[in-house]
Design an enzyme around this catalytic site. Structure first.
Site, PDB file in Angstrom:
ATOM      1  N   GLY A 276       0.195  -3.345   4.649  1.00 33.64           N
ATOM      2  CA  GLY A 276      -0.528  -1.908   4.304  1.00 33.64           C
ATOM      3  C   GLY A 276      -0.512  -1.486   5.878  1.00 33.64           C
ATOM      4  N   ASP A 277      -1.679  -0.649   5.987  1.00 37.44           N
ATOM      5  CA  ASP A 277      -1.771  -0.120   7.511  1.00 37.44           C
ATOM      6  C   ASP A 277      -3.517   0.116   7.774  1.00 37.44           C
ATOM      7  OD1 ASP A 277      -1.639   2.243   6.021  1.00 37.44           O
ATOM      8  OD2 ASP A 277      -1.517   3.569   7.181  1.00 37.44           O
ATOM      9  N   GLY A 278      -3.990   0.696   6.361  1.00 33.72           N
ATOM     10  CA  GLY A 278      -5.535   1.052   7.130  1.00 33.72           C
ATOM     11  C   GLY A 278      -6.687   0.096   6.792  1.00 33.72           C
ATOM     12  N   ILE A 279      -7.514   0.683   7.070  1.00 31.72           N
ATOM     13  CA  ILE A 279      -9.122  -0.359   6.685  1.00 31.72           C
ATOM     14  C   ILE A 279      -8.734  -0.646   5.080  1.00 31.72           C
ATOM     15  CG2 ILE A 279     -11.557   0.011   7.464  1.00 31.72           C
ATOM     16  CD1 ILE A 279     -10.605   1.888   9.302  1.00 31.72           C
ATOM     17  N   ASN A 280      -8.325   0.707   4.260  1.00 34.84           N
ATOM     18  CA  ASN A 280      -9.018   0.214   3.308  1.00 34.84           C
ATOM     19  C   ASN A 280      -8.446  -1.744   2.296  1.00 34.84           C
ATOM     20  OD1 ASN A 280      -7.110   2.086   3.689  1.00 34.84           O
ATOM     21  ND2 ASN A 280      -6.355   1.576   0.678  1.00 34.84           N
ATOM     22  N   ASP A 281      -7.043  -1.343   3.295  1.00 36.48           N
ATOM     23  CA  ASP A 281      -6.496  -2.606   3.223  1.00 36.48           C
ATOM     24  C   ASP A 281      -7.000  -4.114   4.002  1.00 36.48           C
ATOM     25  OD1 ASP A 281      -4.975  -1.076   1.819  1.00 36.48           O
ATOM     26  OD2 ASP A 281      -3.794   0.046   3.994  1.00 36.48           O
TER      27      ASP A 281
ATOM     28  N   ASP B 103       0.907  -1.275   0.399  1.00 40.30           N
ATOM     29  CA  ASP B 103       0.556   0.033  -0.089  1.00 40.30           C
ATOM     30  C   ASP B 103       0.746   1.165   0.423  1.00 40.30           C
ATOM     31  OD1 ASP B 103      -2.347   1.764   0.434  1.00 40.30           O
ATOM     32  OD2 ASP B 103      -1.480   1.011   2.576  1.00 40.30           O
TER      33      ASP B 103
ATOM     34  N   ALA C 290      -9.530  -6.388   3.485  1.00 36.80           N
ATOM     35  CA  ALA C 290      -9.429  -7.082   2.634  1.00 36.80           C
ATOM     36  C   ALA C 290      -8.419  -8.027   1.867  1.00 36.80           C
ATOM     37  CB  ALA C 290     -11.202  -6.474   1.728  1.00 36.80           C
TER      38      ALA C 290
END
Length: 723
Positions: A574-579, A362, A581
């Site tokens: 990654g590091d975020g909520i969008n990552d 990400d 899945a």
């Protein structure tokens, strides 16, 4: 999760009981070894007492293992439990026969089933704990959504409009809700009135807030920064984007088959082989033993010799070392990782990570720090000022620009405003306050206020032009075109520019370069715009053809699944909520330590130190751990390759040497000691290799850090508080 914790609790009870029984056996042996005269201690060493302990172990803590092993054998799919069951039952059977028929002259070794069950249960318990840690509890992600929303009632009659707080799960499509500054959006919807900036970084990866005007879409869980919005609900409750992410994660975890441990892959064939050799041993010595070695049968029949040798085969092949090969190495590897700031969830993760051939990064918060910082301040020189026919007192220094801009931005909650305030503090700029009643802010444009009798406008070029700035003598620098520009106007003149960017991590290029040299494909997935994604990729060394920009959470997951269909072993970082899945869908998910809690929940590895270079440490540790596991397995099988033929009586015609079940049990224990010792050596191997290959990069990193702190080298990012 409650069910898994209940199973772990039951497993812990069985483990405690089995090790308590081991302790009792040890007490009995010690009392016999030291020649203690006490009758109650001597009773601990009696054959009857050990028989009862062994029987209790098999019927108690070991019952589930043995039953599962036998069922697997009946189904034609033997596993490690089958080997454990055969070893425990055969050693118990031989010992029972020795105790009940003393004429055979065999020695009983009832402690072997007890110790075998104890060690295997220890490995199972550690594996269960790892699986519980690896299982994601998505309630933490759902708790991001607010519990209540401000429902607008009588919206058609403006003079009678009012709001009432209602539970978010009671919202329906078409409802209109009011979102105040600082609120999280409770449902997906469309803006019907108002203007504001929304922090969508957790979903899109875009580090800077997005301006929302009537007609724009907003997502549940995002943060409203500085304006009041009226939003019409489109997707409430579990239908929101947040709900989609939760479903994607659950789908990925349900489809992902657990990695079979290396020992289990060969356990079935090994079990059949041992059973066949044991049966062949019995048949051979029962049919031909008397003809080959009549002298050896002076105190027993051919059947007793055949039975003793066939049981010795089962005991010597008892998979104590095989069962310890993986758990001991994994235990040392995971504990070693913890000392290096690596949270590793289970041995199967180490196995899979050691085989990774593709790493997907990400951008925001992973390859970059994840928050904007000031990188440059541009001002007029006095010569330029004369050419522009401006007054000399209107020339502002860089510190003055930061001081005035920070004075205005200290009244906002915009991330760029916070970066400007931090930059002003980093250069020790004096703190100034705005004149009461003069502060005006327009979301997405900028802010203006009066400071020390000066009208200061901070924001976009259009914003400062609306506040009296008529000329723009500055030329944007080519090298800073990828960054955001904040214009600062003072008293109708453009006083300076402030460049802001999401700074790239110092170790990002080193990590990408090292992975590429190891033959690992590296990709960049970002929800950010094309220019930002490609700039970061070029800076760290990722080719443009391996960069995807503007991707949504479900598209990240689809891309990872596409790589997996091409038979790639994929690690997602990654590091975020969008990552979340994509992290859950990948073979190995790696989360940055300071990222969103949801990312850590679904990830197999968490870099607790929040340093990207820890990814290389985790990769090296996983490879060394799996190498140790393979060495342990080779040792265990080599022991069996040598021990089984001897136990079967190969040396009996040549030298009269044969393994009794008790000697076979002792050799089995020796092989376990060898496996455990090799696992403990993993720590020394990793430390020596880390010093050898990590020394130069560590020196380089320390050198960079020391140079950043030196005044003459602060020109690179002189306004960054982190520098």
């Amino acid at each position: 999760m409650d069910q898994k914790r209940k199973q772990l609790k039951e497993s812990g009870r069985g483990l405690a009981i089995s090790w308590a029984l081991c302790a009792v056996c040890l007490c009995g042996h010690l009392s016999h070894f030291f020649g203690t005269k006490a009758l109650w201690l001597h009773a601990f060493h009696s054959t009857g007492f050990h028989l009862s302990l062994s029987l209790f172990t098999l019927l108690g803590p070991g019952r589930q293992l043995i039953v599962d092993g036998l069922k697997s054998l009946i189904r034609g799919a033997p596993n490690m439990n089958t080997l454990v069951g055969l070893g425990a039952l055969s050693s118990f059977g031989v010992s029972t026969l020795a105790a009940l028929v003393p004429k055979l002259g065999w020695k009983a070794f009832f402690e072997e089933p007890i110790m075998l069950i104890a060690f295997v249960l220890l490995g199972k318990n550690l594996e269960q704990r790892a699986k519980i840690k690896a299982a994601s509890d998505m309630t933490g992600l759902l708790n991001i959504l607010p519990a209540k929303a401000r429902l607008l009632i009588n919206s058609d009659e403006e003079e009678l409009s009012s709001t009432v707080e209602v539970p978010c799960n009671s919202l329906s499509v078409g409802d209109q809700i009011i979102i105040l500054p600082g609120d999280r959006v409770p449902a997906d919807g469309i803006v019907r009135a108002g203007r504001s900036t929304i922090d969508e970084s957790s979903f899109t990866g875009e580090p800077l807030p997005v301006t929302k005007l009537p007609g724009a879409k907003v997502a549940a869980g995002t943060i409203n920064l500085n304006g009041i919005l009226t939003v019409e609900v489109q997707r409430p409750g579990g239908e929101t984007s947040m709900g989609d992410i939760v479903r994607l994660v659950e789908e990925a975890q349900s489809r992902e088959a657990p990695v079979q441990r290396l020992a289990d892959k060969v356990a079935g064939h090994f079990t059949y082989g041992v059973m066949a050799i044991s049966a062949a041993t019995f048949m051979f010595w029962n049919l031909f033993g008397a003809r080959i070695l009549p002298a050896t049968l002076n105190h027993g029949s051919t059947i007793s010799l055949a039975l003793q040798l066939s049981c010795s085969v089962l005991v010597v092949a008892c998979p104590c070392a095989l069962g310890l090969a993986t758990p001991t190495a994994v235990l040392v590897g995971t504990s070693l990782g913890a000392t290096k700031g690596l949270l590793l969830r289970g041995g199967n993760i180490l196995e899979k990570f050691s085989m990774v051939d593709t790493v997907v990064f990400d951008k925001t918060g992973t390859l970059t720090i994840g928050k904007p910082v000031v990188t440059k301040v541009m001002t007029h020189t006095r010569e330029e000022n004369v050419d522009l026919q401006l007054r000399l007192d209107s020339v502002w220094s860089e510190v003055d620009i930061l001081k005035l801009a920070a004075g205005v931005e200290s009244n906002t909650i915009h991330p760029i405003g916070k970066a400007i305030v931090a930059a002003a503090r980093a250069v020790n700029a004096p703190t100034v306050k705005i004149t009461d009643g003069t502060f005006v802010e327009e979301p997405g444009s900028g802010a203006v206020a009066t400071i020390e009798a000066n009208t200061v406008a901070v924001g976009s070029l259009d914003w400062v032009q609306r506040h009296g700035v008529n000329n723009n003598p500055f030329k944007e620098l080519e090298e800073f075109k990828n960054q955001s520009v904040v214009y600062v106007g003072v008293n109708g003149s453009l006083a300076g520019l402030i460049y802001v960017e999401d700074q790239i991590r110092e170790d990002a290029a080193h990590v990408v370069n090292t992975l590429s040299k190891q033959g690992i494909d590296v990709y960049l997935l970002s929800g950010d715009k094309k220019s930002s994604a490609e700039y970061v990729a070029s800076a760290v060394g990722i080719p443009k053809d391996k960069v995807l920009y503007g991707v949504k959470p479900d598209e990240k997951k689809s891309f990872v699944n596409g790589l997996q269909k091409d038979h790639k072993i994929v690690a997602m970082v990654g590091d975020g909520i969008n990552d979340t899945a994509a992290l859950a869908s990948s073979h190995v998910g790696v989360a940055m330590g300071e990222g969103a809690g949801a990312a850590s929940e679904v990830s197999s590895i968490v870099l607790m130190g929040n340093r990207l270079s820890q990814l290389l440490d985790a990769l090296e540790l996983s490879r060394l751990t799996m190498r140790t596991v393979k060495q342990n397995l080779w040792w265990a099988f080599a022991y069996n390759i040598v021990g089984i033929p001897i136990a079967a009586g190969v040396l009996l015609p040549v030298s009269g040497t044969m393994l009794t079940p008790s000697i076979a049990g002792a050799l089995m224990g020796l092989s376990s000691v060898g496996v455990t010792t090799n696992s403990l050596l993993l720590r020394l191997k990793f430390m020596s290799k880390h010093r050898k290959f990590g020394g130069e990069s560590l020196k380089l990193e320390n050198l960079k850090n020391s140079q950043v702190l030196e005044p003459e080298d602060k020109s690179k990012h002189p306004y960054s508080a982190t520098s």
